[in-house]
Design a protein around this motif. Structure first.
Motif, PDB file in Angstrom:
ATOM      1  N   ASN A 110      80.053  29.544  -9.927  1.00 21.51           N
ATOM      2  CA  ASN A 110      79.545  28.638  -8.897  1.00 21.51           C
ATOM      3  C   ASN A 110      78.129  29.043  -8.519  1.00 21.51           C
ATOM      4  OD1 ASN A 110      81.925  27.098  -8.648  1.00 21.51           O
ATOM      5  ND2 ASN A 110      82.835  28.718  -7.429  1.00 21.51           N
ATOM      6  N   THR A 118      79.187  23.898 -10.275  1.00 25.47           N
ATOM      7  CA  THR A 118      80.169  24.714 -10.975  1.00 25.47           C
ATOM      8  C   THR A 118      79.918  24.569 -12.460  1.00 25.47           C
ATOM      9  OG1 THR A 118      81.784  24.343  -9.233  1.00 25.47           O
ATOM     10  CG2 THR A 118      82.629  25.146 -11.329  1.00 25.47           C
ATOM     11  N   MET A 137      84.683  30.124 -14.818  1.00 26.18           N
ATOM     12  CA  MET A 137      83.777  29.233 -14.114  1.00 26.18           C
ATOM     13  C   MET A 137      82.883  30.047 -13.188  1.00 26.18           C
ATOM     14  SD  MET A 137      85.534  25.776 -12.877  1.00 26.18           S
ATOM     15  CE  MET A 137      87.165  25.480 -13.425  1.00 26.18           C
ATOM     16  N   GLU A 146      81.291  25.596 -16.245  1.00 27.96           N
ATOM     17  CA  GLU A 146      82.375  26.136 -17.055  1.00 27.96           C
ATOM     18  C   GLU A 146      81.778  26.707 -18.325  1.00 27.96           C
ATOM     19  OE1 GLU A 146      85.568  22.723 -15.727  1.00 27.96           O
ATOM     20  OE2 GLU A 146      85.516  23.386 -17.796  1.00 27.96           O
ATOM     21  N   GLU A 147      82.246  27.881 -18.692  1.00 27.74           N
ATOM     22  CA  GLU A 147      81.760  28.489 -19.920  1.00 27.74           C
ATOM     23  C   GLU A 147      82.591  27.975 -21.073  1.00 27.74           C
ATOM     24  OE1 GLU A 147      81.163  32.699 -19.818  1.00 27.74           O
ATOM     25  OE2 GLU A 147      80.613  32.641 -17.712  1.00 27.74           O
TER      26      GLU A 147
END
Length: 117
Positions: free
Chosen positions: A3, A16, A1, A18-19
């Motif tokens: 930010n 945030t 993740m 998320e990949e």
């Protein structure tokens, strides 16, 4: 993740991301954070606090005058960008020391619009 903090029209958002497994990012989730001040730095000009443009645009309206007392968050100038009116607000309490633009003037991101004492 990962930010990030993204500022849109003077409002900061913590994001945030998320990949995903295939390298693509998932949809970001955003929550509203406290508004970020436009600019507050010592100036060599009339006032000690610079009020700067956050976006390129045109000065639509000047709402404060020299000598006027303002509170943090009070509108000083209204910019027009992409057919939207964007308020430029006082970053802190003070007195307007100078208005450095006129209605109709084009401004760029970071240009000094006014100063406060």
């Amino acid at each position: 993740m990962k930010n990030y903090t993204i500022t849109v029209n003077g409002v900061a958002y913590d994001v945030t991301v998320e990949e995903g497994g295939n390298g693509a990012a998932a949809a970001p989730a955003a929550k509203k954070a406290a508004p970020a001040p436009k600019a507050a730095a010592p100036a060599a000009g009339a006032g000690s606090v610079k009020v700067t443009a956050s976006v390129p645009g045109k000065v639509f309206k000047v709402e404060a005058s020299v000598g006027q007392a303002v509170k943090a968050g009070d509108n000083i100038i209204i910019l027009e960008a992409m057919k939207m009116e964007i308020p430029v607000v006082a970053p802190q309490d003070g007195t307007v020391a100078s208005i450095d633009v006129a209605v109709g003037a084009g401004v760029e991101n970071g240009d000094v619009l006014a100063t406060l004492n």
